[in-house]
Design a protein around this motif. Sequence first.
Motif, PDB file in Angstrom:
ATOM      1  N   TRP A 175       6.678  -2.247   6.344  1.00  0.00           N
ATOM      2  CA  TRP A 175       5.453  -2.895   5.897  1.00  0.00           C
ATOM      3  C   TRP A 175       4.329  -1.878   5.791  1.00  0.00           C
ATOM      4  O   TRP A 175       3.534  -1.884   4.853  1.00  0.00           O
ATOM      5  CB  TRP A 175       5.107  -4.011   6.885  1.00  0.00           C
ATOM      6  N   GLY A 176       4.303  -0.956   6.767  1.00  0.00           N
ATOM      7  CA  GLY A 176       3.277   0.085   6.791  1.00  0.00           C
ATOM      8  C   GLY A 176       3.341   0.991   5.579  1.00  0.00           C
ATOM      9  O   GLY A 176       2.323   1.299   4.962  1.00  0.00           O
ATOM     10  N   TYR A 177       4.581   1.390   5.183  1.00  0.00           N
ATOM     11  CA  TYR A 177       4.731   2.239   3.994  1.00  0.00           C
ATOM     12  C   TYR A 177       4.124   1.559   2.776  1.00  0.00           C
ATOM     13  O   TYR A 177       3.593   2.185   1.872  1.00  0.00           O
ATOM     14  CB  TYR A 177       6.212   2.440   3.626  1.00  0.00           C
ATOM     15  N   ALA A 178       4.328   0.217   2.719  1.00  0.00           N
ATOM     16  CA  ALA A 178       4.062  -0.497   1.475  1.00  0.00           C
ATOM     17  C   ALA A 178       2.610  -0.933   1.352  1.00  0.00           C
ATOM     18  O   ALA A 178       2.185  -1.320   0.272  1.00  0.00           O
ATOM     19  CB  ALA A 178       4.983  -1.714   1.373  1.00  0.00           C
ATOM     20  N   THR A 179       1.848  -0.858   2.452  1.00  0.00           N
ATOM     21  CA  THR A 179       0.485  -1.396   2.439  1.00  0.00           C
ATOM     22  C   THR A 179      -0.393  -0.879   1.298  1.00  0.00           C
ATOM     23  O   THR A 179      -1.071  -1.675   0.651  1.00  0.00           O
ATOM     24  CB  THR A 179      -0.187  -1.159   3.795  1.00  0.00           C
ATOM     25  N   PRO A 180      -0.381   0.447   1.012  1.00  0.00           N
ATOM     26  CA  PRO A 180      -1.263   0.908  -0.081  1.00  0.00           C
ATOM     27  C   PRO A 180      -0.956   0.212  -1.399  1.00  0.00           C
ATOM     28  O   PRO A 180      -1.851  -0.013  -2.210  1.00  0.00           O
ATOM     29  CB  PRO A 180      -0.944   2.400  -0.178  1.00  0.00           C
ATOM     30  N   GLY A 189       5.892  -8.583  -0.586  1.00  0.00           N
ATOM     31  CA  GLY A 189       5.753  -7.720   0.585  1.00  0.00           C
ATOM     32  C   GLY A 189       6.887  -7.926   1.571  1.00  0.00           C
ATOM     33  O   GLY A 189       7.502  -6.964   2.045  1.00  0.00           O
ATOM     34  N   THR A 206       2.016 -11.922  -3.495  1.00  0.00           N
ATOM     35  CA  THR A 206       2.216 -10.481  -3.310  1.00  0.00           C
ATOM     36  C   THR A 206       2.523 -10.158  -1.863  1.00  0.00           C
ATOM     37  O   THR A 206       3.471  -9.419  -1.557  1.00  0.00           O
ATOM     38  CB  THR A 206       0.951  -9.712  -3.748  1.00  0.00           C
ATOM     39  N   VAL A 207       1.740 -10.731  -0.955  1.00  0.00           N
ATOM     40  CA  VAL A 207       1.935 -10.416   0.465  1.00  0.00           C
ATOM     41  C   VAL A 207       3.140 -11.173   1.016  1.00  0.00           C
ATOM     42  O   VAL A 207       4.011 -10.592   1.664  1.00  0.00           O
ATOM     43  CB  VAL A 207       0.664 -10.757   1.271  1.00  0.00           C
ATOM     44  N   PHE A 243       0.133  -2.893  -1.769  1.00  0.00           N
ATOM     45  CA  PHE A 243      -0.367  -4.271  -1.765  1.00  0.00           C
ATOM     46  C   PHE A 243      -1.728  -4.362  -2.407  1.00  0.00           C
ATOM     47  O   PHE A 243      -1.997  -5.239  -3.211  1.00  0.00           O
ATOM     48  CB  PHE A 243      -0.569  -4.788  -0.333  1.00  0.00           C
ATOM     49  N   VAL A 244      -2.589  -3.453  -1.988  1.00  0.00           N
ATOM     50  CA  VAL A 244      -3.971  -3.504  -2.449  1.00  0.00           C
ATOM     51  C   VAL A 244      -3.995  -3.418  -3.971  1.00  0.00           C
ATOM     52  O   VAL A 244      -4.646  -4.226  -4.649  1.00  0.00           O
ATOM     53  CB  VAL A 244      -4.785  -2.358  -1.811  1.00  0.00           C
ATOM     54  N   ALA A 304       9.870  -5.328   2.205  1.00  0.00           N
ATOM     55  CA  ALA A 304       9.943  -4.683   3.520  1.00  0.00           C
ATOM     56  C   ALA A 304      11.311  -4.910   4.159  1.00  0.00           C
ATOM     57  O   ALA A 304      11.868  -4.002   4.786  1.00  0.00           O
ATOM     58  CB  ALA A 304       8.830  -5.209   4.431  1.00  0.00           C
TER      59      ALA A 304
END
Lengths: 203, 196
Positions: B161-166, B142, B137-138, B168-169, B146
């Motif tokens: 990457w920042g937009y997509a962080t939520p 990710g 995933t990361v 990822f979890v 990104a």
Amino acid sequence: MSNLLVGAYRPGTTLLHRLPAGPKLGLLAVFGVATVAVPGAWPAVGLLGVAIALALWVRMPLRSTVRALRPLLLVVVVVTAFQVWQQGWPTAIHVVAGLLASVLAALVFTATTAIDAMLDAITTGLGPFRRFGVNPERFALAFSLVLRAIPGILEIAQETRAAAKARGLERSPRALLVPMAIRTVAQAYETGAALHARGIGDD
Amino acid sequence: MTTTSAPRRSRLNTTDLALVATFAAFIAVCAILPAFSVTGVGVPFTLQMFAIFLAAAVLGARRGALAVLLYLAVGTAGVPVFSGGHGGPATWTGATGGYLLAFPIAAFLVGLVATRVARTNPAAFTVVVSVAAAIVTVAVVGVLGAIGMSIKLDVSIGAAWGYATPFFVADIFKGVIAAIVAAAVHRAFPQLTAKR
């Protein structure tokens, strides 16, 4: 689900409707690259103008077009704000106009291309890969099997959800998803046996 | 895994073809079902990524990746099976095209791990597949997502990457659920990992 096999296709007689799917997809790819690769705000606005003109030309229904573009709204707002702050208005316009232009052009493609025409184009496009073990006819068979399987799996999903709810377990991923997955695999084996019994796919 | 080096001899049989097509349909159904909140924390939970990991963990690398590719082909051809009930090439040309590209690669890698662990150490299946799905995933979804976003939106890869962080979890969580469900499927259908 009745419109599943029609998708967003709208029959018509314009040049774009009559253009074969393969070359049309190539044109769309060139257009998509251009929206990113051609720098500057005005060319991007120009490309957006072209995409809007194409949409009007093939008489795309306004309502479904707006519905298809709606998920982009959040991206557009966030990116506009971010780019104005980081790199100024010209970059923001370049990015947002380019994004809208490429998505709108792709929607025009979908509106003017029947799914079976697209399936034919993919099957033809896979021809040169035969030497690598790709079999276009099996791909076409698999493609139609997917369309055939979707209603059955939707039914499985609804039934397992109802069953989990009846047990008060509608928040338990396990109670929802394990039966759904197992019944899906069982259906796959049934389909495999049915194909085998008819001598389809084994050659 | 000796068969993958000789694609001509390891053609998919009818059962494999049916499994690949049915799982492509399963991914489609999971992507278009109305999002529902399983966790109770209010995060809309679409099952698309779960279904991709499940296809990989149940079918293995080759059949899993083929199921994902078939799903993408059906969606790209215009059948509205992409998330949100969309179809056609628009999903590729939007900001999230990089994710679509990452899906079959992710399925292949998770499937590789899943088949191996199912044959050698079934007791560790859930844990190993969860970890593999989280890493993929990361590292794959990710990164490719990104890169796609940064090209399309002209932002740095870091910002994308920042937009997509939520997400990822949530996706890591979906990988764990896929591993749990796949373990149950393997117990019900041991023939899925049988060597041919």
